[in-house]
Write a protein that holds these residues in place. Structure first.
Motif, PDB file in Angstrom:
ATOM      1  N   GLY A 147     -64.861  -6.640  12.589  1.00 54.60           N
ATOM      2  CA  GLY A 147     -65.505  -6.088  11.319  1.00 54.60           C
ATOM      3  C   GLY A 147     -65.888  -4.761  11.345  1.00 54.60           C
ATOM      4  N   THR A 148     -65.746  -3.948  10.356  1.00 59.75           N
ATOM      5  CA  THR A 148     -66.386  -2.405  10.384  1.00 59.75           C
ATOM      6  C   THR A 148     -67.177  -2.358   9.089  1.00 59.75           C
ATOM      7  OG1 THR A 148     -65.732  -0.212  10.620  1.00 59.75           O
ATOM      8  CG2 THR A 148     -64.153  -1.593   9.677  1.00 59.75           C
ATOM      9  N   GLN A 149     -68.419  -1.818   9.317  1.00 62.17           N
ATOM     10  CA  GLN A 149     -69.219  -1.858   8.056  1.00 62.17           C
ATOM     11  C   GLN A 149     -68.777  -0.368   7.038  1.00 62.17           C
ATOM     12  OE1 GLN A 149     -71.711  -3.736   7.077  1.00 62.17           O
ATOM     13  NE2 GLN A 149     -72.008  -2.532   5.113  1.00 62.17           N
ATOM     14  N   VAL A 150     -68.624  -0.800   5.990  1.00 62.16           N
ATOM     15  CA  VAL A 150     -68.533   0.238   4.607  1.00 62.16           C
ATOM     16  C   VAL A 150     -69.731   0.303   3.822  1.00 62.16           C
ATOM     17  CG1 VAL A 150     -67.101   0.974   2.937  1.00 62.16           C
ATOM     18  CG2 VAL A 150     -65.986   0.286   4.964  1.00 62.16           C
ATOM     19  N   THR A 151     -70.411   1.319   3.863  1.00 62.96           N
ATOM     20  CA  THR A 151     -71.546   1.634   3.028  1.00 62.96           C
ATOM     21  C   THR A 151     -71.459   2.712   2.008  1.00 62.96           C
ATOM     22  OG1 THR A 151     -73.140   0.555   4.910  1.00 62.96           O
ATOM     23  CG2 THR A 151     -74.094   1.968   2.899  1.00 62.96           C
ATOM     24  N   VAL A 152     -71.378   2.467   0.754  1.00 59.50           N
ATOM     25  CA  VAL A 152     -71.327   3.381  -0.273  1.00 59.50           C
ATOM     26  C   VAL A 152     -72.559   3.547  -1.065  1.00 59.50           C
ATOM     27  CG1 VAL A 152     -69.836   4.288  -2.328  1.00 59.50           C
ATOM     28  CG2 VAL A 152     -68.757   2.813  -0.577  1.00 59.50           C
ATOM     29  N   SER A 153     -73.080   4.627  -1.111  1.00 62.99           N
ATOM     30  CA  SER A 153     -74.241   5.018  -1.775  1.00 62.99           C
ATOM     31  C   SER A 153     -74.167   5.693  -3.154  1.00 62.99           C
ATOM     32  CB  SER A 153     -75.138   5.814  -0.786  1.00 62.99           C
ATOM     33  OG  SER A 153     -74.574   6.984  -0.476  1.00 62.99           O
ATOM     34  N   SER A 154     -74.879   5.307  -3.921  1.00 62.40           N
ATOM     35  CA  SER A 154     -74.785   5.825  -5.353  1.00 62.40           C
ATOM     36  C   SER A 154     -75.491   7.450  -5.314  1.00 62.40           C
ATOM     37  CB  SER A 154     -75.202   5.121  -6.449  1.00 62.40           C
ATOM     38  OG  SER A 154     -76.768   4.822  -6.284  1.00 62.40           O
TER      39      SER A 154
END
Length: 127
Positions: A120-127
């Protein structure tokens, strides 16, 4: 025996792009069908995109169609997920998965159908 090595996750602003990579080693027969899954807090693991590495047919979840592209390169030993126009709702842990081909196998997006998984690899998208 199949091993999957993932990389490419990170934190980006909405509208940005990331490319995830999954290096495949071991039996091609056992990893002909590859897919990317993701799991966000409070949600079930869902199929994002799949590929038949033999013929190159691809499949996508409706939520990512037109934004994400799954592909393979480097002698079919690496599978990519190009993610464009990322949205906050894309935030999740992304997993690479693999399985063998089966006739009538319409379950590309069913986690239970896959025998091998990356870490697994974390993807974080901020607004």
């Amino acid at each position: 025996q199949v091993q999957l090595e993932e990389s490419g996750g990170g934190s980006v602003q909405a509208g940005g792009s990331l490319r995830l990579s999954c290096v495949v080693s071991g039996s091609f027969f056992s990893s002909r069908i590859m897919a990317w899954f993701r799991q966000a807090p409070g949600k079930e693991r869902e199929g994002v995109a799949g590929i038949d590495r033999s013929g190159g047919l691809t499949y996508y979840a409706d939520s990512v169609k037109g934004r994400f592209t799954i592909s393979q390169e480097n002698g079919k030993n690496t599978v990519y997920l190009q993610m464009n126009n990322l949205k906050p709702e894309d935030t999740a842990m992304y997993y690479c998965a693999a399985r063998s081909f089966r006739l009538g196998g319409g379950g590309w997006s069913v986690p239970a159908e896959y025998n091998y998984w990356g870490q697994g690899t974390q993807v974080t998208v901020s607004s």
